[in-house]
Design a protein around this motif. Structure first.
Motif, PDB file in Angstrom:
ATOM      1  N   MET A   1      35.511 -28.172   7.700  1.00  0.00           N
ATOM      2  CA  MET A   1      34.464 -28.313   8.698  1.00  0.00           C
ATOM      3  C   MET A   1      34.671 -27.316   9.832  1.00  0.00           C
ATOM      4  O   MET A   1      35.785 -27.006  10.200  1.00  0.00           O
ATOM      5  N   VAL A   2      33.575 -26.870  10.387  1.00  0.00           N
ATOM      6  CA  VAL A   2      33.607 -25.946  11.514  1.00  0.00           C
ATOM      7  C   VAL A   2      34.080 -26.693  12.753  1.00  0.00           C
ATOM      8  O   VAL A   2      33.737 -27.849  12.963  1.00  0.00           O
ATOM      9  N   GLN A   3      34.873 -26.018  13.570  1.00  0.00           N
ATOM     10  CA  GLN A   3      35.346 -26.625  14.817  1.00  0.00           C
ATOM     11  C   GLN A   3      34.292 -26.433  15.907  1.00  0.00           C
ATOM     12  O   GLN A   3      33.795 -25.333  16.106  1.00  0.00           O
ATOM     13  N   PHE A   4      33.973 -27.507  16.599  1.00  0.00           N
ATOM     14  CA  PHE A   4      33.013 -27.460  17.684  1.00  0.00           C
ATOM     15  C   PHE A   4      33.691 -27.912  18.962  1.00  0.00           C
ATOM     16  O   PHE A   4      34.654 -28.668  18.935  1.00  0.00           O
ATOM     17  N   SER A   5      33.167 -27.470  20.079  1.00  0.00           N
ATOM     18  CA  SER A   5      33.681 -27.875  21.383  1.00  0.00           C
ATOM     19  C   SER A   5      33.122 -29.249  21.723  1.00  0.00           C
ATOM     20  O   SER A   5      31.951 -29.371  22.093  1.00  0.00           O
ATOM     21  N   ALA A   6      33.952 -30.273  21.588  1.00  0.00           N
ATOM     22  CA  ALA A   6      33.499 -31.649  21.821  1.00  0.00           C
ATOM     23  C   ALA A   6      32.945 -31.851  23.228  1.00  0.00           C
ATOM     24  O   ALA A   6      31.872 -32.445  23.375  1.00  0.00           O
ATOM     25  N   PRO A   7      33.618 -31.381  24.282  1.00  0.00           N
ATOM     26  CA  PRO A   7      33.047 -31.593  25.623  1.00  0.00           C
ATOM     27  C   PRO A   7      31.671 -30.949  25.797  1.00  0.00           C
ATOM     28  O   PRO A   7      30.787 -31.525  26.417  1.00  0.00           O
ATOM     29  N   ARG A   8      31.511 -29.774  25.217  1.00  0.00           N
ATOM     30  CA  ARG A   8      30.209 -29.101  25.334  1.00  0.00           C
ATOM     31  C   ARG A   8      29.130 -29.870  24.582  1.00  0.00           C
ATOM     32  O   ARG A   8      28.026 -30.079  25.086  1.00  0.00           O
ATOM     33  N   LEU A   9      29.456 -30.290  23.350  1.00  0.00           N
ATOM     34  CA  LEU A   9      28.486 -31.073  22.578  1.00  0.00           C
ATOM     35  C   LEU A   9      28.161 -32.376  23.294  1.00  0.00           C
ATOM     36  O   LEU A   9      26.996 -32.787  23.353  1.00  0.00           O
ATOM     37  N   ASP A  10      29.178 -33.037  23.837  1.00  0.00           N
ATOM     38  CA  ASP A  10      28.954 -34.290  24.561  1.00  0.00           C
ATOM     39  C   ASP A  10      28.005 -34.071  25.727  1.00  0.00           C
ATOM     40  O   ASP A  10      27.069 -34.853  25.934  1.00  0.00           O
ATOM     41  N   ALA A  11      28.236 -33.009  26.493  1.00  0.00           N
ATOM     42  CA  ALA A  11      27.386 -32.728  27.661  1.00  0.00           C
ATOM     43  C   ALA A  11      25.953 -32.421  27.225  1.00  0.00           C
ATOM     44  O   ALA A  11      24.993 -32.911  27.830  1.00  0.00           O
ATOM     45  N   SER A  12      25.816 -31.632  26.176  1.00  0.00           N
ATOM     46  CA  SER A  12      24.472 -31.274  25.705  1.00  0.00           C
ATOM     47  C   SER A  12      23.717 -32.480  25.192  1.00  0.00           C
ATOM     48  O   SER A  12      22.557 -32.708  25.569  1.00  0.00           O
ATOM     49  N   PHE A  13      24.355 -33.261  24.323  1.00  0.00           N
ATOM     50  CA  PHE A  13      23.660 -34.416  23.760  1.00  0.00           C
ATOM     51  C   PHE A  13      23.405 -35.486  24.814  1.00  0.00           C
ATOM     52  O   PHE A  13      22.374 -36.165  24.772  1.00  0.00           O
ATOM     53  N   ALA A  14      24.293 -35.640  25.777  1.00  0.00           N
ATOM     54  CA  ALA A  14      24.058 -36.581  26.881  1.00  0.00           C
ATOM     55  C   ALA A  14      22.848 -36.118  27.689  1.00  0.00           C
ATOM     56  O   ALA A  14      21.991 -36.927  28.059  1.00  0.00           O
ATOM     57  N   ALA A  15      22.773 -34.822  27.947  1.00  0.00           N
ATOM     58  CA  ALA A  15      21.638 -34.291  28.703  1.00  0.00           C
ATOM     59  C   ALA A  15      20.331 -34.477  27.927  1.00  0.00           C
ATOM     60  O   ALA A  15      19.306 -34.834  28.498  1.00  0.00           O
ATOM     61  N   LEU A  16      20.385 -34.259  26.628  1.00  0.00           N
ATOM     62  CA  LEU A  16      19.185 -34.359  25.797  1.00  0.00           C
ATOM     63  C   LEU A  16      18.803 -35.797  25.459  1.00  0.00           C
ATOM     64  O   LEU A  16      17.705 -36.035  24.946  1.00  0.00           O
ATOM     65  N   SER A  17      19.669 -36.741  25.772  1.00  0.00           N
ATOM     66  CA  SER A  17      19.403 -38.137  25.410  1.00  0.00           C
ATOM     67  C   SER A  17      18.335 -38.780  26.276  1.00  0.00           C
ATOM     68  O   SER A  17      17.823 -39.845  25.937  1.00  0.00           O
ATOM     69  N   ASP A  18      17.975 -38.155  27.368  1.00  0.00           N
ATOM     70  CA  ASP A  18      17.008 -38.732  28.295  1.00  0.00           C
ATOM     71  C   ASP A  18      15.644 -38.053  28.138  1.00  0.00           C
ATOM     72  O   ASP A  18      15.556 -36.815  28.136  1.00  0.00           O
TER      73      ASP A  18
END
Length: 118
Positions: A1-18
């Motif tokens: 699996m490709v490595q992703f930046s968890a903090p960045r993904l968390d911030a993006s998906f949290a922002a997009l969740s609203d």
């Protein structure tokens, strides 16, 4: 699996969740806007809109620039490439699983036909 930046993904998906924040991104995709204009568009207080814009800014989805008393917002440099790749990786995983399930269902259907149960 490709490595992703968890903090960045968390911030993006949290922002997009609203829904409001997704609406702000949609609005900014059409034209830059001040926080006041965004607050008016979404019928909310300046303080509320500043919080939403702050979340989007932390995620890199929006940038702001203050000129005098006006803070203008525009789409950030993030093009959601990493987020899209993360989603695509899981889409491929689920597609493979559903293909395998389809194969099993097909085999079961053929087995029923040969057993004379149909």
């Amino acid at each position: 699996m490709v490595q992703f930046s968890a903090p960045r993904l968390d911030a993006s998906f949290a922002a997009l969740s609203d829904a409001t924040r997704r609406g702000v991104l949609e609005q900014l995709g059409r034209a830059d806007a001040s926080i006041t204009e965004l607050a008016d568009t979404f019928n909310m207080t300046l303080t509320g809109m500043k919080k939403h814009v702050g979340v989007l800014e932390q995620a890199g989805l929006v940038t702001t620039q203050k000129v005098g008393r006006v803070r203008t917002c525009k789409l950030g440099l993030s093009r959601l490439a990493e987020e899209t790749a993360w989603i695509e990786e899981y889409r491929r995983l689920w597609d493979a699983r559903f293909d395998a399930l389809d194969h099993i269902v097909e085999e079961l259907k053929q087995g029923e036909t040969f057993d004379g149960r149909r």
